[in-house]
Enzyme design. Structure first.
Site, mmCIF file in Angstrom:
data_model
loop_
_atom_site.group_PDB
_atom_site.id
_atom_site.type_symbol
_atom_site.label_atom_id
_atom_site.label_comp_id
_atom_site.label_asym_id
_atom_site.label_seq_id
_atom_site.Cartn_x
_atom_site.Cartn_y
_atom_site.Cartn_z
ATOM 1 N N GLU A 46 0.873 -1.063 0.017
ATOM 2 C CA GLU A 46 0.276 0.002 0.103
ATOM 3 C C GLU A 46 0.908 1.275 0.010
ATOM 4 O O GLU A 46 0.365 2.517 -0.359
ATOM 5 C CB GLU A 46 -0.833 -0.080 1.443
ATOM 6 C CG GLU A 46 -0.190 0.272 2.501
ATOM 7 C CD GLU A 46 -1.074 0.908 3.604
ATOM 8 O OE1 GLU A 46 -2.180 1.178 3.294
ATOM 9 O OE2 GLU A 46 -0.528 1.099 4.823
ATOM 10 N N ASN A 47 2.048 1.149 0.294
ATOM 11 C CA ASN A 47 2.957 2.435 0.461
ATOM 12 C C ASN A 47 4.039 2.282 -0.620
ATOM 13 O O ASN A 47 4.959 2.809 -0.546
ATOM 14 C CB ASN A 47 3.662 2.481 1.795
ATOM 15 C CG ASN A 47 2.616 2.205 2.781
ATOM 16 O OD1 ASN A 47 2.581 1.521 3.472
ATOM 17 N ND2 ASN A 47 1.848 3.423 3.209
ATOM 18 N N ASN A 57 -5.512 1.310 3.983
ATOM 19 C CA ASN A 57 -6.077 2.569 3.905
ATOM 20 C C ASN A 57 -5.388 3.494 2.685
ATOM 21 O O ASN A 57 -5.944 4.543 2.341
ATOM 22 C CB ASN A 57 -5.915 3.133 5.111
ATOM 23 C CG ASN A 57 -4.448 3.302 5.759
ATOM 24 O OD1 ASN A 57 -3.804 2.389 5.749
ATOM 25 N ND2 ASN A 57 -3.996 4.208 6.072
ATOM 26 N N HIS A 58 -4.214 3.068 2.130
ATOM 27 C CA HIS A 58 -3.734 4.183 1.134
ATOM 28 C C HIS A 58 -3.753 3.357 -0.298
ATOM 29 O O HIS A 58 -3.287 3.869 -1.293
ATOM 30 C CB HIS A 58 -2.122 4.027 1.038
ATOM 31 C CG HIS A 58 -1.596 4.865 2.227
ATOM 32 N ND1 HIS A 58 -1.614 6.100 2.385
ATOM 33 C CD2 HIS A 58 -1.286 4.548 3.670
ATOM 34 C CE1 HIS A 58 -1.435 6.884 3.467
ATOM 35 N NE2 HIS A 58 -1.003 5.662 4.259
ATOM 36 N N HIS A 84 -5.382 -5.084 8.591
ATOM 37 C CA HIS A 84 -4.820 -4.067 8.275
ATOM 38 C C HIS A 84 -5.280 -2.904 9.418
ATOM 39 O O HIS A 84 -6.508 -2.383 9.221
ATOM 40 C CB HIS A 84 -5.097 -3.548 6.783
ATOM 41 C CG HIS A 84 -4.224 -2.423 6.520
ATOM 42 N ND1 HIS A 84 -2.501 -2.491 6.255
ATOM 43 C CD2 HIS A 84 -4.298 -0.777 6.335
ATOM 44 C CE1 HIS A 84 -2.046 -1.302 5.902
ATOM 45 N NE2 HIS A 84 -3.029 -0.251 6.056
ATOM 46 N N HIS A 138 0.203 -2.389 8.580
ATOM 47 C CA HIS A 138 -0.164 -0.855 8.757
ATOM 48 C C HIS A 138 0.792 -0.102 9.865
ATOM 49 O O HIS A 138 1.046 0.881 9.458
ATOM 50 C CB HIS A 138 -1.488 -0.470 9.162
ATOM 51 C CG HIS A 138 -1.777 0.971 9.312
ATOM 52 N ND1 HIS A 138 -2.233 1.667 8.222
ATOM 53 C CD2 HIS A 138 -2.291 1.627 10.548
ATOM 54 C CE1 HIS A 138 -2.533 2.979 8.843
ATOM 55 N NE2 HIS A 138 -2.646 2.812 10.047
HETATM 56 FE FE LIG Z 1 1.483 0.729 5.435
HETATM 57 FE FE LIG Z 2 -1.819 1.380 6.526
#
Ligand SMILES: [Fe+2]
Ligand SMILES: [Fe+2]
Length: 271
Positions: free
Chosen positions: A39-40, A67-68, A153, A178
């Protein structure tokens, strides 16, 4: 089944370290299934399609987000055509993509991979507990699928532990993502589910959870908007967790942390 889960890939240094290591890890750990949280991956925020393609090519069977998920908008059309790229299953109904993937693994076996997102100190999504149970109701561990991996997450260890105990005995692994910090609480729970509250990030640990430390630190003590956050570019520590399951039951025999490169103390399963 021999499973490797890699925690949040952060920025170029994380992407390159994971993509370089995966072919070797698949061979040396004799892996059947590899899941990577990415996600990052794109400069700390989201995942671009070419980066997903590169991680799949390097040996990821399934990629998870968080969440990303939508920080790189180009991933929205891509995820609709990529059943092995997952976003949390408890996003609102109608959200593009899926929160679960059924994958073929060597030996004619199948594995189910899920991602759900917690709600404590996070965006309030639909209930991850009920959403996960609804998804699991279509499968039986050790009967219709040989293994079930759940990426939870979430921010709070309490919610992660509660979620793992809630699923204990019905899935092979609950691993948190996360927080970007690997936890030392890996264990096989009494019902046979392996658990680690966070896999840690794959990124530069001379940072604030993967981002350049000066700008990130200023935000906390000056309470003023500052420089844009950017990922730290030093050598990444690849962090994850290794699980071996019993194919007859789908439950875990052991769980061991995986860490190598960069600044954190190394850990690698033996045997
Ligand atoms: Fe992350
Ligand atoms: Fe996250």
């Amino acid at each position: 089944m021999r499973i490797l889960f890699i925690g949040d890939v952060v920025g170029r240094t994380g992407r390159e370290a994971v993509a370089t290591a995966l072919p070797r890890l698949r061979a040396t750990l004799r892996l059947d299934l590899v899941v990577v949280n990415a996600e990052n991956a794109s400069h700390g925020f989201g995942l671009a399609p070419d980066m997903a393609t590169a991680l799949f090519a390097a040996g990821a069977d399934v990629i998870t987000l968080g969440n990303h998920a939508w920080d790189r908008k180009e991933i929205i059309p891509y995820i609709a055509d990529s059943p092995r790229l997952l976003r949390p299953l408890n996003f609102p109904p109608g959200t593009p993509g899926a929160g679960a993937a059924l994958v073929e693994v060597p030996g004619g076996r199948r594995a189910l991979v899920l991602q759900a997102m917690g709600r404590l100190y996070m965006d309030p999504l639909d209930c991850p507990f009920r959403g996960t149970i609804a998804e699991l109701s279509r499968h039986r561990l050790g009967v219709t699928v040989a293994a079930i991996v759940v990426d939870f997450h979430a921010e709070a260890s309490s919610e992660k532990m509660a979620f793992a105990h809630f699923l204990d005995g019905t899935v092979s692994l609950v691993v948190g993502t996360h927080t970007h910090c690997p936890s030392a609480d890996h264990q096989v729970l009494p019902g046979g589910t392996a658990f680690q509250s966070d896999a840690g990030m794959s990124g530069d640990y001379d940072s604030v959870i993967g981002m350049v430390k000066d700008a990130a630190t200023l935000r906390f003590w000056r309470k003023m908007p500052g420089e844009r956050l950017a990922p730290a570019e030093g050598e990444a520590t690849v962090c994850g967790t290794f699980v071996e399951t019993d194919d007859a039951t789908g439950l875990a025999r052991r769980i061991e942390p995986v860490r190598f490169g960069g600044r954190l103390a190394p850990a690698m399963p033996v045997g």
